[in-house]
Design a protein around this motif. Structure first.
Motif, PDB file in Angstrom:
ATOM      1  N   ALA A   1     -55.160  99.638  66.510  1.00  0.00           N
ATOM      2  CA  ALA A   1     -54.832 100.657  65.514  1.00  0.00           C
ATOM      3  C   ALA A   1     -56.090 101.150  64.806  1.00  0.00           C
ATOM      4  O   ALA A   1     -56.220 102.343  64.500  1.00  0.00           O
TER       5      ALA A   1
ATOM      6  N   VAL B   1     -54.054 100.124  57.470  1.00  0.00           N
ATOM      7  CA  VAL B   1     -53.370  98.933  57.994  1.00  0.00           C
ATOM      8  C   VAL B   1     -52.961  97.952  56.897  1.00  0.00           C
ATOM      9  O   VAL B   1     -52.350  96.925  57.181  1.00  0.00           O
TER      10      VAL B   1
ATOM     11  N   MET C   1     -45.849 102.364  68.209  1.00  0.00           N
ATOM     12  CA  MET C   1     -47.287 102.595  68.383  1.00  0.00           C
ATOM     13  C   MET C   1     -47.600 103.052  69.802  1.00  0.00           C
ATOM     14  O   MET C   1     -48.605 103.719  70.043  1.00  0.00           O
TER      15      MET C   1
ATOM     16  N   VAL D   1     -48.587 106.326  62.738  1.00  0.00           N
ATOM     17  CA  VAL D   1     -48.958 104.931  62.459  1.00  0.00           C
ATOM     18  C   VAL D   1     -48.078 104.303  61.378  1.00  0.00           C
ATOM     19  O   VAL D   1     -47.530 103.214  61.576  1.00  0.00           O
TER      20      VAL D   1
ATOM     21  N   THR E   1     -45.820 100.487  60.854  1.00  0.00           N
ATOM     22  CA  THR E   1     -46.266  99.374  60.011  1.00  0.00           C
ATOM     23  C   THR E   1     -45.092  98.678  59.328  1.00  0.00           C
ATOM     24  O   THR E   1     -45.172  97.485  59.027  1.00  0.00           O
TER      25      THR E   1
END
Length: 474
Positions: free
Chosen positions: A276, A295, A337, A350, A354
């Motif tokens: 990522a 992230v 993803m 993204v 998460t």
């Protein structure tokens, strides 16, 4: 407690702080795309290979001595990493860092459990320890981006030095010394050397397939050599008087099932941060700070779930049920993803992934740890804990090697055929994320077929109801 958590924070922080700085390290020192994974693996391999032996040394020569020695080695290696001016120097220093991290981390939880014997206090202490581990991942991602962008990537290692020096000095003064049982035939140094060398050889073989190909003499030669070392390790464990990994442990159904599930899950999940980060920087054009914040939601969700919600879910539905739900969430996140776009954006490509990844992993880890420990007898509980931590490092290293190599090889072939670099890199990341989802799906299959729900404890008499509740919480 503060000293032990400071040492553990350094070790955990160093596992994530490097991820955000990888592109800067690559351009500065000249790493190839496939060899870049070794900046991470050079740390993970000795860490995973030496955890069991380091924990055994804690029993033999005293945990305080092992802890302070490991912290000293880790701090000195951090200084050398920051001073590195070539790929070789950085990788050697990272390897030594991994040795120091393994020695430090192997005895930390054992020391905490020894310090806090009352159930309520022990539960609080383990909660703090778990929170520090989660916070270390978040701090590492943020600090890595800020330090790399504001100063240089060298400072992601220099920051460990003052913390480590203070922690070593305080540990020497404040931690209680304990006498070990003494060195003797029970130290399986040969086993530790064999398994560490085997894992290093296996990861090296996989990483180098991007340059040599899967069917080359180089790949086959190193691959067979790694297999030979693994066989030698197995033979050693069968014949050794006190083996590093006693074969009887694998006859415990929940222990072996949890280890297999854990390894496959970590192999798929650990690739998320590495890939990522590369996607956000190479395709979306994020800088280091933006990447770090990108992230962070995963780390925050993992910490919140592990500390607050997961224990309640496990108490109500059982560890196996919670684990299966968690693995499904992780598969969904990695599958999402696998759909990222070369013309995508963070909040559409993204961020949605998460959420299931953070929630799923935060549910999975406490469930897996409980199942692994429930299958071990009191005599083998310490060994089961060491095996659980070891397989986490092994799964991370091997998964990262396989998936990063797949992504790099696929992108390289597409670029050679004339595909634009952004599209080629994205296609490589998509492939790696999809394979990672398959790893976690395999973990779910192992969990369903091998793991068994532990029997519920007998109801306690009314007079002892409150202590029983405290023990369950611990």
């Amino acid at each position: 407690m503060a000293i032990l958590c400071a040492g553990q924070l350094m070790v955990i922080l160093d596992g994530t702080i490097v991820n955000v700085a990888l592109p800067s390290i690559q351009s500065d020192l000249g790493f190839s795309q496939s060899s870049l994974a070794w900046v991470v693996n050079a740390y993970l391999i000795p860490f995973g290979g030496l955890l069991l032996l380091s924990g055994r040394f804690g029993d033999l020569i005293g945990r305080k001595r092992v802890f302070t020695t490991g912290l000293t080695v880790f701090t000195a290696a951090s200084l050398l990493c920051g001073l590195a001016q070539s790929p070789g120097m950085l990788l050697v220093s990272r390897f030594v860092q991994g040795v120091g991290g393994a020695v430090t981390s192997s005895v930390t939880l054992a020391m905490i459990v020894t310090m806090f014997t009352e159930p309520k206090e022990r539960a609080k202490a383990i909660g703090v320890y778990s929170f520090v581990q989660s916070a270390g991942g978040t701090i590492g991602l943020l600090a890595g981006g800020v330090l790399t962008q504001a100063i240089s990537w060298h400072w992601i290692f220099f920051v460990n030095v003052p913390i480590g020096v203070v922690a070593v000095l305080m540990a020497a003064r404040k931690l209680s010394a304990e006498r070990g049982t003494g060195l003797g035939k029970s130290t399986d140094v040969v086993g530790a050397v064999l398994i560490t060398a085997a894992l290093m050889g296996a990861v090296y073989t996989i990483v180098e397939t991007a340059d040599y190909g899967w069917g080359s003499s180089h790949t086959l030669g190193f691959g067979l050599g790694s297999i030979a070392l693994i066989i030698a390790f197995v033979v050693r464990q069968l014949k050794a008087e006190a083996p590093l990994l006693p074969p009887r442990m694998f006859r415990l159904r929940n222990v072996s099932g949890a280890l297999g599930t854990h390894t496959l899950m970590i192999s798929g999940m650990f690739s998320f941060q590495f890939l990522a980060v590369l996607y956000m920087q190479n395709v979306l054009g994020f800088d280091q700070v933006q990447t770090g914040f990108g992230v962070v939601p995963v780390s925050i969700l993992i910490g919140l779930m592990s500390l607050f919600l997961s224990p309640r879910l496990i108490a109500r539905f059982g560890a196996k049920t919670v684990l299966l739900a968690a693995l499904v969430l992780i598969v969904i996140g990695l599958g999402a993803m696998g759909q990222v776009s070369a013309n995508g954006a963070y909040f559409t490509d993204v961020f949605p992934a998460t959420l299931p990844l953070g929630i799923g992993f935060g549910m999975a880890m406490p469930s897996l740890a409980g199942l692994a420990m429930s299958g071990a007898t009191p005599k083998d509980s310490g060994l089961a804990s060491g095996m659980f931590n070891t397989m986490q490092q092994v799964g991370a290293a091997l998964g990262l090697a396989i998936l990063s190599t797949l992504a790099a090889s696929h992108a390289k072939n597409l670029i050679a055929d004339g595909t634009a670099s952004g599209t080629a890199y994205t296609s490589g990341y998509q492939l790696a994320f999809r394979v990672a989802a398959c790893f976690v799906l395999g973990a779910a299959v192992v969990a369903v077929t091998v793991l068994r729900t532990p029997p519920k404890p007998q109801a306690a008499p009314a007079v002892s109801a409150q202590p029983a509740k405290d023990t369950a919480s611990a």
